[in-house]
Design a protein around this motif. Structure first.
Motif, short mmCIF file in Angstrom:
data_model
loop_
_atom_site.label_atom_id
_atom_site.label_comp_id
_atom_site.label_asym_id
_atom_site.label_seq_id
_atom_site.Cartn_x
_atom_site.Cartn_y
_atom_site.Cartn_z
N LEU A 120 0.82 -1.21 0.00
CA LEU A 120 0.00 0.00 0.00
C LEU A 120 0.85 1.26 0.00
CD1 LEU A 120 -2.83 -1.08 2.48
CD2 LEU A 120 -3.00 -0.78 0.00
N ILE A 121 1.96 1.22 0.76
CA ILE A 121 2.87 2.37 0.74
C ILE A 121 3.43 2.58 -0.67
CG2 ILE A 121 5.11 3.22 1.58
CD1 ILE A 121 4.50 1.84 4.24
N HIS A 122 3.79 1.47 -1.29
CA HIS A 122 4.33 1.58 -2.66
C HIS A 122 3.27 2.11 -3.62
CE1 HIS A 122 6.39 0.62 -6.34
NE2 HIS A 122 5.42 -0.20 -6.71
N LEU A 123 2.04 1.61 -3.51
CA LEU A 123 0.97 2.08 -4.41
C LEU A 123 0.69 3.56 -4.20
CD1 LEU A 123 -1.53 -0.93 -4.26
CD2 LEU A 123 -0.07 -0.27 -6.16
N CYS A 124 0.74 4.00 -2.94
CA CYS A 124 0.50 5.42 -2.66
C CYS A 124 1.61 6.31 -3.21
CB CYS A 124 0.37 5.64 -1.14
SG CYS A 124 -1.16 4.98 -0.44
N SER A 125 2.80 5.75 -3.35
CA SER A 125 3.93 6.56 -3.85
C SER A 125 3.98 6.60 -5.38
CB SER A 125 5.25 5.98 -3.32
OG SER A 125 5.50 4.72 -3.90
N LEU A 126 3.22 5.71 -6.02
CA LEU A 126 3.29 5.65 -7.49
C LEU A 126 2.49 6.78 -8.13
CD1 LEU A 126 2.98 1.90 -8.61
CD2 LEU A 126 4.90 3.45 -8.96
N SER A 138 1.22 8.03 -12.29
CA SER A 138 1.19 7.73 -13.71
C SER A 138 0.96 9.02 -14.46
CB SER A 138 0.06 6.72 -14.02
OG SER A 138 -0.02 6.50 -15.41
N PHE A 139 1.98 9.52 -15.08
CA PHE A 139 1.94 10.77 -15.84
C PHE A 139 1.37 11.90 -14.98
CE2 PHE A 139 2.77 7.81 -19.10
CZ PHE A 139 3.41 8.50 -20.10
N GLY A 140 1.87 11.97 -13.76
CA GLY A 140 1.49 13.07 -12.88
C GLY A 140 0.26 12.83 -12.04
N VAL A 141 -0.45 11.72 -12.25
CA VAL A 141 -1.67 11.43 -11.50
C VAL A 141 -1.37 10.34 -10.49
CG1 VAL A 141 -4.07 10.71 -11.64
CG2 VAL A 141 -3.05 12.02 -13.51
N ASN A 142 -1.83 10.52 -9.26
CA ASN A 142 -1.61 9.51 -8.23
C ASN A 142 -2.22 8.18 -8.65
OD1 ASN A 142 -0.18 10.75 -5.90
ND2 ASN A 142 -1.86 12.21 -6.08
N TYR A 143 -1.44 7.10 -8.50
CA TYR A 143 -1.84 5.79 -9.00
C TYR A 143 -3.09 5.28 -8.28
CZ TYR A 143 -1.09 1.06 -10.85
OH TYR A 143 -1.22 -0.14 -11.49
N LEU A 144 -3.24 5.60 -7.02
CA LEU A 144 -4.39 5.11 -6.25
C LEU A 144 -5.60 6.05 -6.31
CD1 LEU A 144 -3.23 3.38 -2.94
CD2 LEU A 144 -4.26 2.37 -4.97
N ALA A 145 -5.48 7.17 -7.00
CA ALA A 145 -6.62 8.08 -7.14
C ALA A 145 -7.76 7.35 -7.85
CB ALA A 145 -6.19 9.32 -7.94
N PRO A 146 -8.98 7.62 -7.49
CA PRO A 146 -9.48 8.61 -6.54
C PRO A 146 -9.66 8.07 -5.11
CG PRO A 146 -11.29 7.71 -7.77
CD PRO A 146 -10.07 7.00 -8.27
#
Length: 490
Positions: A442-448, A450-458
């Motif tokens: 989860l920490i890794h996913l929160c840090s990712l 993709s082209f400026g957009v948070n990977y776990l958004a929204p």
């Protein structure tokens, strides 16, 4: 033009141009140079083409025939070479795309791409005629994204066919398709698709910049490009999406994403790619929302099962037996009686066998692949249990894990790696090891990003407006507005 040639431009000498072509292409067995005279005059000309890349019927009927016979109706007997050239360009050739070229390098490149070059004696330029016509696969339903309800068409290996499939669904001039070439040797055609009024300019510029920075000799598939432009270079989770279906790509374009099409592959890339997209399918939006909202929740549950169930089996049977009801514990213990291996070795062996069977079933021809599945599921599983090597609960656990993995094909690779990590850690620390793997993930996913957009958004950061299409799919009358995570800086 080879090194040492006097000029990089086409000359007016007929013999020199033919010699330059032969010097450039060498012993090309598929190079065709067709020499002839224009009409009844003595003006010489020749066509240059690559056999297999051109439509021979079009060349014979719409280029050679008009030039050798029909032109006599229009051409004056005393016409100069220049007058004849202009007559051919403006009145004789039946082609939708004719360009004039003086540069040798561009001419050679166009010939290699499937154009026909027409050289005329006394003219220091040539006509490039588009008659590309190689064999290609027809539009078929993609095997990787089968649907019960929805369009059956899929992308092909032909770039122009793929762009036409998108253009046919978005009949708006704001749909922009820009082409670039990537690969020093292959010079592969790559198309960048976006809707000008929807996609952010910063996103489009970022995609172009990353594509232009690719330094490769050849590009054979969109996967080559994906590895160069993705964020999180060492992450096990994909930050670039891919699809074979035009309707899926069009849906993402309508949300403000950018699509990248590569000549020679049916897989289109889409960016930005978010984690929640792995749990969405095109069919979710073609059917009523209630049932497919439940199915979407099942996909999230399947991700948990695919990554954690074998590790949970090890943890509760090795460290935390008190968590199981007594009757269930007795049942598992009786099934494991006589098994010579600890739960960790038993689980790891079955998972490795499953991965081998899956890989063998995918690579082999379909009839043989089905046989491999039967052998793996029935023969090996049944035989291993009967021989007392594997317990029946383990076979059920691995089978349920495998089926759950098929529910989330977009991130099945990442789920497999997380599963093995959970298995190893649970054999050491029990449930605490599984919790540690999940916290790190989860920490890794929160840090990712993709082209400026948070990977776990929204989900993180939470955007309530966009949650209506995350865990469940709400009716279309509520989904009319685009997700704002793609249009603002989240």
């Amino acid at each position: 033009m080879k090194k040492g040639s006097a000029s990089n431009s086409i000359t007016s000498s007929y013999e020199q141009n033919i010699q330059n072509i032969r010097d450039e292409f060498g012993n090309f067995s598929d190079l065709i140079i067709r020499e002839f005279k224009i009409g009844s005059s003595n003006i010489r000309a020749f066509l240059v083409m690559i056999d297999g890349l051109v439509d021979k019927v079009v060349i014979n009927e719409h280029i050679l025939k008009p030039l050798m016979r029909d032109i006599s109706i229009y051409k004056k007997d005393q016409s100069t070479c220049e007058e004849t050239y202009m007559l051919i360009k403006e009145n004789i050739l039946y082609s939708h795309c004719i360009t004039e070229e003086r540069d040798w390098a561009k001419t050679v490149h166009c010939i290699l791409c499937g154009d026909v070059a027409l050289f005329i004696d006394g003219i220091d330029r040539c006509l490039l005629i588009s008659v590309r016509g190689w064999e290609s696969r027809g539009i078929e339903e993609p095997n990787t994204e089968v649907v019960v309800r929805g369009p059956r068409e899929g992308f092909t290996e032909n770039l122009r066919t793929n762009t036409a499939l998108i253009r046919r669904k978005i009949r708006d001039p704001k749909l922009k398709i820009e082409s670039i070439k990537i690969g020093k040797i292959s010079k592969t055609d790559v198309a960048i698709c976006y809707i000008e009024s929807i996609a952010k300019k910063e996103l489009v510029d970022d995609v172009k910049r990353r594509l232009e920075q690719i330094d490769m000799e050849y590009i054979l598939e969109s996967g080559y490009i994906e590895s160069f432009i993705e964020d999180g270079k060492y992450s096990i989770f994909p930050t670039v999406g891919n699809s074979e279906k035009p309707d899926v790509v069009v849906g993402k374009l309508m949300e403000g994403r950018v699509a990248i099409l590569v000549d020679g592959t049916p897989f289109a890339l889409t960016v930005p790619y978010l984690f929640v997209e792995a749990f969405q399918t095109s069919e979710d939006y073609y059917s009523r929302p209630y049932y497919y909202s439940i199915v979407r929740l099942l996909r999230y549950f399947s991700f948990f099962v695919a990554t954690t169930l074998p590790a949970l089996y090890i943890a509760v049977t090795t460290f935390h037996q008190e968590l199981l009801p007594t009757s269930l514990l007795i049942s598992i213990a009786s099934a494991q009686a006589g098994i010579p291996f600890p739960s960790f070795a038993e689980t790891l062996t079955m998972l490795v066998i499953y991965e081998i069977l899956k890989e063998a079933g995918v690579r082999l021809p379909r009839p043989v692949g089905q046989a491999i599945s039967i052998v793996g599921a029935l023969v090996i599983g049944e035989a291993a249990v009967s021989a007392g090597l594997i317990g029946a609960p383990m076979v059920v656990t691995v089978a349920f894990t495998a089926i759950s993995t098929f529910m989330i094909p977009a991130i099945s690779d990442a789920a497999t790696i997380v599963r093995f990590a959970c298995v190893v850690m649970s054999s050491i620390c029990g449930l605490y090891g599984i919790m540690l793997v999940w916290i790190l993930m989860l920490i890794h996913l929160c840090s990712l990003k993709s082209f400026g957009v948070n990977y776990l958004a929204p989900i993180a950061p939470m955007v309530v407006h966009d949650l209506k299409d995350v865990f469940v799919r709400l009716p279309w009358r509520i989904l009319k507005k685009r997700p704002i995570v793609l249009n603002k800086n989240f």
